[in-house]
Design a protein around this motif. Structure first.
Motif, PDB file in Angstrom:
ATOM      1  N   MET A  52      10.737  -4.068  -7.950  1.00 49.83           N
ATOM      2  CA  MET A  52      10.131  -2.752  -7.815  1.00 49.83           C
ATOM      3  C   MET A  52       8.940  -2.837  -6.858  1.00 49.83           C
ATOM      4  O   MET A  52       7.947  -3.516  -7.134  1.00 49.83           O
ATOM      5  N   ILE A  53       9.067  -2.159  -5.725  1.00 51.14           N
ATOM      6  CA  ILE A  53       8.028  -2.171  -4.696  1.00 51.14           C
ATOM      7  C   ILE A  53       7.187  -0.899  -4.838  1.00 51.14           C
ATOM      8  O   ILE A  53       7.720   0.213  -4.782  1.00 51.14           O
ATOM      9  N   PRO A  54       5.888  -1.032  -5.033  1.00 48.29           N
ATOM     10  CA  PRO A  54       5.062   0.156  -5.257  1.00 48.29           C
ATOM     11  C   PRO A  54       4.920   1.022  -4.008  1.00 48.29           C
ATOM     12  O   PRO A  54       4.831   0.513  -2.887  1.00 48.29           O
ATOM     13  N   VAL A  55       4.919   2.326  -4.220  1.00 48.41           N
ATOM     14  CA  VAL A  55       4.587   3.266  -3.149  1.00 48.41           C
ATOM     15  C   VAL A  55       3.066   3.285  -3.039  1.00 48.41           C
ATOM     16  O   VAL A  55       2.376   3.763  -3.939  1.00 48.41           O
ATOM     17  N   ILE A  56       2.540   2.760  -1.955  1.00 48.05           N
ATOM     18  CA  ILE A  56       1.084   2.692  -1.785  1.00 48.05           C
ATOM     19  C   ILE A  56       0.558   3.913  -1.041  1.00 48.05           C
ATOM     20  O   ILE A  56      -0.495   4.451  -1.379  1.00 48.05           O
ATOM     21  N   ARG A  57       1.324   4.353  -0.036  1.00 48.15           N
ATOM     22  CA  ARG A  57       0.945   5.574   0.690  1.00 48.15           C
ATOM     23  C   ARG A  57       1.986   6.645   0.411  1.00 48.15           C
ATOM     24  O   ARG A  57       3.157   6.493   0.735  1.00 48.15           O
ATOM     25  N   THR A  91      -1.835   5.630  -3.897  1.00 50.33           N
ATOM     26  CA  THR A  91      -1.747   5.370  -5.335  1.00 50.33           C
ATOM     27  C   THR A  91      -2.694   4.252  -5.753  1.00 50.33           C
ATOM     28  O   THR A  91      -2.784   3.933  -6.936  1.00 50.33           O
ATOM     29  N   LEU A  92      -3.395   3.653  -4.797  1.00 49.42           N
ATOM     30  CA  LEU A  92      -4.357   2.607  -5.118  1.00 49.42           C
ATOM     31  C   LEU A  92      -5.584   3.216  -5.801  1.00 49.42           C
ATOM     32  O   LEU A  92      -5.885   4.400  -5.606  1.00 49.42           O
ATOM     33  N   PRO A  93      -6.310   2.433  -6.585  1.00 51.30           N
ATOM     34  CA  PRO A  93      -7.523   2.963  -7.228  1.00 51.30           C
ATOM     35  C   PRO A  93      -8.573   3.360  -6.191  1.00 51.30           C
ATOM     36  O   PRO A  93      -8.818   2.631  -5.229  1.00 51.30           O
TER      37      PRO A  93
END
Length: 226
Positions: free
Chosen positions: A116-121, A128-130
């Motif tokens: 599972m690769i996170p959607v960062i942008r 989705t980063l803090p």
């Protein structure tokens, strides 16, 4: 199924401070002191340990001992520490996945398993980063800067998006792409560039799909199906 084993050459049982000194990225969750061994993968005295119970239900943890014939070991950080696994039970995504993950896309990596690769942008340009929160002049809550620990990951993600949209990859090296992919994997799994490299998860072929997931580009578009 099982996770990773780790080894550090040392005379005394290692502490978390010792592990930080040698650049071990999982020092805070290391299950210490581990098991003493008189002859590790580098033929020196040291200690073998793991990261304790897997964070995700259904994962497994390896037995903590050194048995070279039944294990695979990889040197890290110029021999300051090593990582390994039992040959019959190499680490799987389930063994390494964090208990809670955010929005992600499934990508099959070189081990043949779906990660599972996170959607960062996100597509609208937010992350989705803090981030830190603040107020504008009207008192409306707004997002400000990405937290310092994630700043490099966000910088690489933004540059990746610019590369996709402007078709300008001249300043984006293969090392940048690898760093970004491993940083993204680390958001969802107990893994770093060393574990990803030892398992051979990333290739020149699947790296493009990992990067597409990071900026929320569907695989269908990457395949020319959209």
């Amino acid at each position: 199924m099982a996770g990773f084993l780790y080894y550090v050459p040392t005379d005394a049982a290692p502490t978390r401070a010792d592990l930080r000194m040698v650049g071990f990225e999982h020092a805070d969750c290391a299950a210490l002191p581990g098991c003493e061994c008189n002859k590790g993968p580098d033929d020196r005295h040291g200690w073998v340990f793991n990261l304790g119970s897997p964070p995700c239900e259904g994962g497994g943890e390896p037995a903590v001992w050194f048995k070279n014939d039944d294990q695979t070991w990889a040197e890290c950080a110029e021999g300051k520490w090593w990582l390994g696994w039992n040959n019959e039970h190499p680490p799987t995504p389930l063994d390494l996945r964090h208990k809670t993950i955010g929005e992600s896309r499934s990508v099959v990596l070189a081990d043949g398993r779906a990660w599972m690769i996170p959607v960062i942008r996100e597509r609208i340009g937010t992350t989705t980063l803090p981030v830190t929160l603040g107020l504008d002049r009207q008192g409306t809550v707004i997002q400000r800067a990405v937290l310092p620990g994630f700043a490099r990951l966000w910088e690489l993600t933004q540059r990746l998006w610019q590369g996709f949209t402007a078709l300008d990859w001249d300043k984006f090296t293969e090392e940048d792409l690898y760093e970004l992919a491993c940083g993204a994997l680390a958001l969802n799994y107990r893994i770093s560039k060393w574990e990803a490299g030892a398992l051979g998860l990333l290739t020149t072929e699947n790296l493009s799909y990992v990067c597409a997931a990071i900026v929320d580009i569907p695989q269908e578009l990457m395949n020319g199906e959209g």
